[in-house]
Design a protein around this motif. Structure first.
Motif, PDB file in Angstrom:
ATOM      1  N   ILE A  63       0.850  -1.196   0.000  1.00  8.64           N
ATOM      2  CA  ILE A  63       0.000   0.000   0.000  1.00  8.64           C
ATOM      3  C   ILE A  63       0.882   1.241   0.000  1.00  8.64           C
ATOM      4  CG2 ILE A  63      -1.721   1.326   1.288  1.00  8.64           C
ATOM      5  CD1 ILE A  63      -2.834  -1.393   2.294  1.00  8.64           C
ATOM      6  N   ARG A  64       1.934   1.219   0.811  1.00 12.14           N
ATOM      7  CA  ARG A  64       2.875   2.348   0.849  1.00 12.14           C
ATOM      8  C   ARG A  64       3.540   2.531  -0.511  1.00 12.14           C
ATOM      9  NH1 ARG A  64       7.288   0.690   3.604  1.00 12.14           N
ATOM     10  NH2 ARG A  64       6.001   0.349   5.436  1.00 12.14           N
ATOM     11  N   GLU A  65       3.943   1.428  -1.133  1.00 15.26           N
ATOM     12  CA  GLU A  65       4.562   1.498  -2.458  1.00 15.26           C
ATOM     13  C   GLU A  65       3.598   2.135  -3.461  1.00 15.26           C
ATOM     14  OE1 GLU A  65       6.288  -1.438  -5.976  1.00 15.26           O
ATOM     15  OE2 GLU A  65       5.750  -2.301  -4.038  1.00 15.26           O
ATOM     16  N   TYR A  66       2.346   1.709  -3.435  1.00 18.82           N
ATOM     17  CA  TYR A  66       1.351   2.279  -4.343  1.00 18.82           C
ATOM     18  C   TYR A  66       1.192   3.780  -4.094  1.00 18.82           C
ATOM     19  CZ  TYR A  66      -2.957   3.064  -6.890  1.00 18.82           C
ATOM     20  OH  TYR A  66      -3.898   3.562  -7.763  1.00 18.82           O
ATOM     21  N   ALA A  67       1.113   4.170  -2.820  1.00 18.89           N
ATOM     22  CA  ALA A  67       0.966   5.595  -2.469  1.00 18.89           C
ATOM     23  C   ALA A  67       2.159   6.389  -2.980  1.00 18.89           C
ATOM     24  CB  ALA A  67       0.820   5.756  -0.958  1.00 18.89           C
ATOM     25  N   HIS A  68       3.349   5.868  -2.793  1.00 19.98           N
ATOM     26  CA  HIS A  68       4.558   6.571  -3.262  1.00 19.98           C
ATOM     27  C   HIS A  68       4.563   6.695  -4.783  1.00 19.98           C
ATOM     28  CE1 HIS A  68       7.140   5.858   0.586  1.00 19.98           C
ATOM     29  NE2 HIS A  68       6.033   6.509   0.825  1.00 19.98           N
ATOM     30  N   ASP A  74       2.179  10.457 -13.232  1.00 16.91           N
ATOM     31  CA  ASP A  74       1.671   9.561 -14.264  1.00 16.91           C
ATOM     32  C   ASP A  74       2.727   8.633 -14.867  1.00 16.91           C
ATOM     33  OD1 ASP A  74      -0.866  10.550 -13.932  1.00 16.91           O
ATOM     34  OD2 ASP A  74      -0.784  11.884 -15.671  1.00 16.91           O
ATOM     35  N   HIS A  75       3.982   8.998 -14.787  1.00 16.34           N
ATOM     36  CA  HIS A  75       5.000   8.114 -15.363  1.00 16.34           C
ATOM     37  C   HIS A  75       5.103   6.789 -14.601  1.00 16.34           C
ATOM     38  CE1 HIS A  75       7.401   9.997 -12.167  1.00 16.34           C
ATOM     39  NE2 HIS A  75       8.206   8.951 -12.271  1.00 16.34           N
ATOM     40  N   THR A  76       4.412   6.678 -13.450  1.00 18.25           N
ATOM     41  CA  THR A  76       4.402   5.428 -12.681  1.00 18.25           C
ATOM     42  C   THR A  76       3.140   4.604 -12.926  1.00 18.25           C
ATOM     43  OG1 THR A  76       3.345   6.398 -10.724  1.00 18.25           O
ATOM     44  CG2 THR A  76       5.765   6.518 -10.849  1.00 18.25           C
ATOM     45  N   ASN A  77       2.345   4.996 -13.921  1.00 20.15           N
ATOM     46  CA  ASN A  77       1.086   4.284 -14.173  1.00 20.15           C
ATOM     47  C   ASN A  77       1.286   2.792 -14.404  1.00 20.15           C
ATOM     48  OD1 ASN A  77      -0.508   6.521 -13.815  1.00 20.15           O
ATOM     49  ND2 ASN A  77      -0.856   6.887 -15.991  1.00 20.15           N
ATOM     50  N   GLN A  78       2.306   2.412 -15.162  1.00 23.86           N
ATOM     51  CA  GLN A  78       2.534   0.986 -15.435  1.00 23.86           C
ATOM     52  C   GLN A  78       2.864   0.230 -14.151  1.00 23.86           C
ATOM     53  OE1 GLN A  78       2.146  -0.696 -18.545  1.00 23.86           O
ATOM     54  NE2 GLN A  78       2.146  -2.375 -17.079  1.00 23.86           N
ATOM     55  N   ALA A  79       3.686   0.810 -13.314  1.00 21.72           N
ATOM     56  CA  ALA A  79       4.040   0.151 -12.046  1.00 21.72           C
ATOM     57  C   ALA A  79       2.805   0.017 -11.148  1.00 21.72           C
ATOM     58  CB  ALA A  79       5.134   0.940 -11.333  1.00 21.72           C
ATOM     59  N   ARG A  80       1.974   1.058 -11.115  1.00 21.56           N
ATOM     60  CA  ARG A  80       0.743   0.990 -10.314  1.00 21.56           C
ATOM     61  C   ARG A  80      -0.210  -0.056 -10.874  1.00 21.56           C
ATOM     62  NH1 ARG A  80      -1.352   6.874 -10.093  1.00 21.56           N
ATOM     63  NH2 ARG A  80       0.243   7.312 -11.635  1.00 21.56           N
ATOM     64  N   LEU A  81      -0.322  -0.099 -12.188  1.00 23.39           N
ATOM     65  CA  LEU A  81      -1.162  -1.098 -12.835  1.00 23.39           C
ATOM     66  C   LEU A  81      -0.688  -2.497 -12.476  1.00 23.39           C
ATOM     67  CD1 LEU A  81      -3.315  -2.024 -14.899  1.00 23.39           C
ATOM     68  CD2 LEU A  81      -1.566  -1.707 -16.675  1.00 23.39           C
ATOM     69  N   ASN A  82       0.602  -2.738 -12.569  1.00 21.98           N
ATOM     70  CA  ASN A  82       1.157  -4.050 -12.233  1.00 21.98           C
ATOM     71  C   ASN A  82       0.849  -4.427 -10.789  1.00 21.98           C
ATOM     72  OD1 ASN A  82       2.230  -4.087 -14.815  1.00 21.98           O
ATOM     73  ND2 ASN A  82       4.308  -3.602 -14.158  1.00 21.98           N
ATOM     74  N   LEU A  83       1.037  -3.487  -9.896  1.00 24.09           N
ATOM     75  CA  LEU A  83       0.791  -3.746  -8.484  1.00 24.09           C
ATOM     76  C   LEU A  83      -0.679  -4.099  -8.246  1.00 24.09           C
ATOM     77  CD1 LEU A  83       2.474  -1.759  -5.698  1.00 24.09           C
ATOM     78  CD2 LEU A  83       0.148  -2.485  -5.415  1.00 24.09           C
ATOM     79  N   LEU A  84      -1.592  -3.346  -8.849  1.00 23.58           N
ATOM     80  CA  LEU A  84      -3.021  -3.605  -8.658  1.00 23.58           C
ATOM     81  C   LEU A  84      -3.465  -4.905  -9.338  1.00 23.58           C
ATOM     82  CD1 LEU A  84      -4.572  -0.038  -8.949  1.00 23.58           C
ATOM     83  CD2 LEU A  84      -4.112  -1.368  -6.877  1.00 23.58           C
ATOM     84  N   GLU A  85      -2.915  -5.208 -10.490  1.00 20.33           N
ATOM     85  CA  GLU A  85      -3.260  -6.472 -11.150  1.00 20.33           C
ATOM     86  C   GLU A  85      -2.786  -7.667 -10.321  1.00 20.33           C
ATOM     87  OE1 GLU A  85      -3.629  -5.520 -15.880  1.00 20.33           O
ATOM     88  OE2 GLU A  85      -1.622  -5.997 -15.118  1.00 20.33           O
TER      89      GLU A  85
END
Length: 123
Positions: A63-68, A74-85
Motif C-alpha cells: 500500500i505504501r509502495e502504491y501511495a509513493h 503519471d510516469h508510474t502508471n505501469q508500475a501501479r497497474l502491475n501492483l493492482l493487477e
C-alpha cells in the motif's frame, strides 16, 4: 474539512490507525495553524480505498509502495497497474478459496440437518 476524530468516526477506524497510516507515508493530511491534522474529501476517498486494500490482505508495504508511486505522477502508471493487477489476482484466489470453503460448509450443514431430522449421527 475533517479532524482526525471526525475521520476516525466516519470510517469506523481509530485515530491511532490514521496516525499509523501517516507514519507509514500512506496518507499526508494537511495541518492547520495549530498543527492539527485536517482531512478533506480526497483524503477520505483515498482512505476508503486503502481500507479496501487492507480488507483484502494487501500488505502495508505494498500500500505504501502504491501511495509513493501515485505521488510520483503519471510516469508510474505501469508500475501501479502491475501492483493492482497482482493484488487483484490475490483477491481472486481468496474468492476461489472462500467459494470452495462455502460449498464444503454448505454440504456439511446439509448433512447435519439431514442427520438431525432423522435422529442419526454424522462424522
Amino acid at each position: 474539512m475533517y479532524t482526525i476524530s471526525d475521520v476516525a468516526k466516519i470510517l469506523g477506524i481509530t485515530a491511532h490507525t490514521l496516525r499509523y497510516y501517516e507514519k507509514e507515508e500512506i496518507i499526508a493530511p494537511i495541518r492547520n495553524a495549530n498543527g492539527e491534522r485536517i482531512y478533506d474529501e480526497t483524503n477520505l476517498a483515498w482512505l476508503r480505498f486503502v481500507m479496501r486494500l487492507k480488507q483484502t490482505h494487501m500488505p502495508i508495504v505494498q500500500i505504501r509502495e502504491y501511495a509513493h508511486l501515485y505521488l510520483q505522477g503519471d510516469h508510474t502508471n505501469q508500475a501501479r497497474l502491475n501492483l493492482l493487477e497482482e493484488h487483484r489476482n490475490s483477491v481472486q484466489n481468496q474468492i476461489n478459496n472462500l467459494t470452495a470453503t462455502e460449498k464444503i460448509l454448505g454440504d456439511k450443514i446439509a448433512a447435519y440437518k439431514n442427520s438431525v431430522a432423522k435422529g442419526t449421527g454424522i462424522g
